[in-house]
Design a protein around this motif. Structure first.
Motif, PDB file in Angstrom:
ATOM      1  N   PHE A  90       0.732  -1.276   0.015  1.00  0.00           N
ATOM      2  CA  PHE A  90       0.033  -0.032   0.149  1.00  0.00           C
ATOM      3  C   PHE A  90       0.846   1.247  -0.028  1.00  0.00           C
ATOM      4  CE2 PHE A  90      -3.446  -2.786   1.532  1.00  0.00           C
ATOM      5  CZ  PHE A  90      -4.398  -2.429   0.668  1.00  0.00           C
ATOM      6  N   ASP A  91       2.154   1.283   0.524  1.00  0.00           N
ATOM      7  CA  ASP A  91       2.786   2.438   0.509  1.00  0.00           C
ATOM      8  C   ASP A  91       3.909   2.469  -0.614  1.00  0.00           C
ATOM      9  OD1 ASP A  91       4.482   0.388   1.360  1.00  0.00           O
ATOM     10  OD2 ASP A  91       5.463   1.429   3.022  1.00  0.00           O
ATOM     11  N   ALA A  92       3.690   1.500  -1.662  1.00  0.00           N
ATOM     12  CA  ALA A  92       4.511   1.612  -2.848  1.00  0.00           C
ATOM     13  C   ALA A  92       4.622   3.001  -3.424  1.00  0.00           C
ATOM     14  CB  ALA A  92       4.388   0.249  -3.309  1.00  0.00           C
ATOM     15  N   SER A  93       3.485   3.518  -3.375  1.00  0.00           N
ATOM     16  CA  SER A  93       3.354   4.696  -4.393  1.00  0.00           C
ATOM     17  C   SER A  93       3.647   5.962  -3.538  1.00  0.00           C
ATOM     18  CB  SER A  93       2.091   4.943  -4.903  1.00  0.00           C
ATOM     19  OG  SER A  93       1.761   3.485  -5.858  1.00  0.00           O
ATOM     20  N   ASP A  94       4.174   5.795  -2.302  1.00  0.00           N
ATOM     21  CA  ASP A  94       4.265   6.914  -1.420  1.00  0.00           C
ATOM     22  C   ASP A  94       5.423   8.064  -2.026  1.00  0.00           C
ATOM     23  OD1 ASP A  94       4.464   8.668   0.362  1.00  0.00           O
ATOM     24  OD2 ASP A  94       5.123   7.348   1.753  1.00  0.00           O
ATOM     25  N   GLU A  95       6.593   7.317  -2.727  1.00  0.00           N
ATOM     26  CA  GLU A  95       7.645   8.170  -3.089  1.00  0.00           C
ATOM     27  C   GLU A  95       7.072   9.143  -4.447  1.00  0.00           C
ATOM     28  OE1 GLU A  95      11.401   5.479  -2.280  1.00  0.00           O
ATOM     29  OE2 GLU A  95      10.548   4.899  -3.969  1.00  0.00           O
ATOM     30  N   TYR A  96       6.083   8.486  -5.197  1.00  0.00           N
ATOM     31  CA  TYR A  96       5.594   9.386  -6.286  1.00  0.00           C
ATOM     32  C   TYR A  96       4.458  10.167  -6.152  1.00  0.00           C
ATOM     33  CZ  TYR A  96       4.001   9.931 -11.085  1.00  0.00           C
ATOM     34  OH  TYR A  96       3.526  10.790 -12.298  1.00  0.00           O
ATOM     35  N   LEU A  97       3.368   9.403  -5.411  1.00  0.00           N
ATOM     36  CA  LEU A  97       2.326  10.065  -5.383  1.00  0.00           C
ATOM     37  C   LEU A  97       1.966  10.782  -3.978  1.00  0.00           C
ATOM     38  CD1 LEU A  97      -0.097   7.253  -6.885  1.00  0.00           C
ATOM     39  CD2 LEU A  97       0.350   9.471  -7.774  1.00  0.00           C
ATOM     40  N   LYS A  98       2.864  10.302  -3.077  1.00  0.00           N
ATOM     41  CA  LYS A  98       2.929  10.773  -1.668  1.00  0.00           C
ATOM     42  C   LYS A  98       1.867  10.604  -1.055  1.00  0.00           C
ATOM     43  CE  LYS A  98       6.959  12.977  -2.851  1.00  0.00           C
ATOM     44  NZ  LYS A  98       8.159  12.330  -2.462  1.00  0.00           N
TER      45      LYS A  98
END
Length: 304
Positions: free
Chosen positions: A130-138
């Motif tokens: 679930f946190d895999a897109s944190d770096e791009y989508l924040k």
């Protein structure tokens, strides 16, 4: 409690048993205090995510007039056509407060609808953390979980009456035209197939409904066919009468392409198991080629 007060407190007791009990009690209290201090030190610091910058980057990459990546790149990475994505995003934003941009308790603007939908599709399309897109989508892990829950429930609520229903006469006419143009089969609704996808948390009451009894966990095309309202209507004569003509013969009901597992129904067109003539070989080649579209679709879904 410091060591001096600890010793003075122990002197108030006469027996060794009382002293041992009190000493053990203070050790336990000290251990709990040390754990609480350690947990407080390990508390995750607040991450100041720049939501607006992430939104602007997403727009520049995929949605601006001169975006960095074209529509094919968007469809390949998000497993969805960009026009359909925007239609879904706009529909959810207009109906649900969760997808609307508004200030939070600290006055910061929330994530945009396209950010939340993109986070949900990244998880649904790839099964990533679930946190895999944190770096791009924040988008944090907690927010990503909420995005998936809201996205799944709201898409069903908004679109199920239009798309999760039996095809109308106009729908069937459009399917006739599209499949004849693509595959050269007049009067065809499409291909019929089933695939096995393991459902880890399947309710006990539902287990075994779509599997064969002789081979545990295998596919059962016949059982799936029996649960199809479309084919039940054809068998009971309730299907819409949309006559089409092939080689001078008029046919009342539409049909689908299937493989050898299905019964010999007039509404199921199967390839020759051993084609001998040139016509039979040509038909089998065309039938199997058209049926591959369904198998490719299953392959994409199972990879998701």
């Amino acid at each position: 409690m410091d060591s001096t007060k600890h010793i003075e407190f122990l002197k108030a007791f006469d027996s060794d048993d009382d002293v041992e009990f009190v000493d053990t009690f203070f050790n336990v209290v000290q251990h709990i205090h040390d754990e609480e201090s350690s947990n407080a030190a390990r508390t995750r610091a607040v991450v100041n995510r720049d939501r607006q910058a992430a939104h602007d980057l997403l727009v520049r990459d995929y949605f601006a007039d001169n975006c960095l990546y074209n529509d094919d790149s968007f469809e390949r990475r998000f497993r969805l056509n960009k026009a359909i994505f925007l239609r879904i995003s706009n529909a959810l934003e207009s109906r649900y407060d969760f997808f609307k941009r508004k200030p939070d308790a600290r006055g910061r603007m929330s994530f945009s609808s396209i950010q939340k939908c993109a986070a949900a599709l990244r998880y649904l399309g790839y099964g990533i953390a679930f946190d895999a897109s944190d770096e791009y989508l924040k988008v944090s892990e907690r927010t990503a979980v909420e995005c998936v829950d809201w996205f799944s429930a709201c898409v069903y609520e908004v679109f199920h009456e239009e798309y999760l229903r039996k095809p109308t006469q106009r729908d069937i006419e459009r399917l006739y035209s599209a499949h004849e143009e693509r595959h050269g089969f007049p009067g065809i609704l499409g291909s019929l197939d089933c695939t096995h996808v393991a459902w880890e948390k399947c309710p006990t009451a539902w287990r075994g409904q779509f599997t064969r009894g002789d081979i545990a966990g295998s596919n059962n095309d016949l059982n799936v066919l029996g649960h199809s309202p479309l084919f039940n209507d054809i068998l009971t004569g309730k299907a819409p009468d949309l006559t089409f003509t092939v080689n001078g013969h008029a046919y009342k009901y539409n049909y689908c392409l299937g493989d050898g597992i299905y019964p010999n129904y007039s509404t199921l067109t199967k390839a020759y198991s051993v084609p001998r003539s040139g016509k039979a070989m040509f038909f089998t080649k065309k039938q199997e080629s058209a049926r591959k579209d369904m198998e490719r679709a299953f392959g994409v879904l199972k990879q998701s």
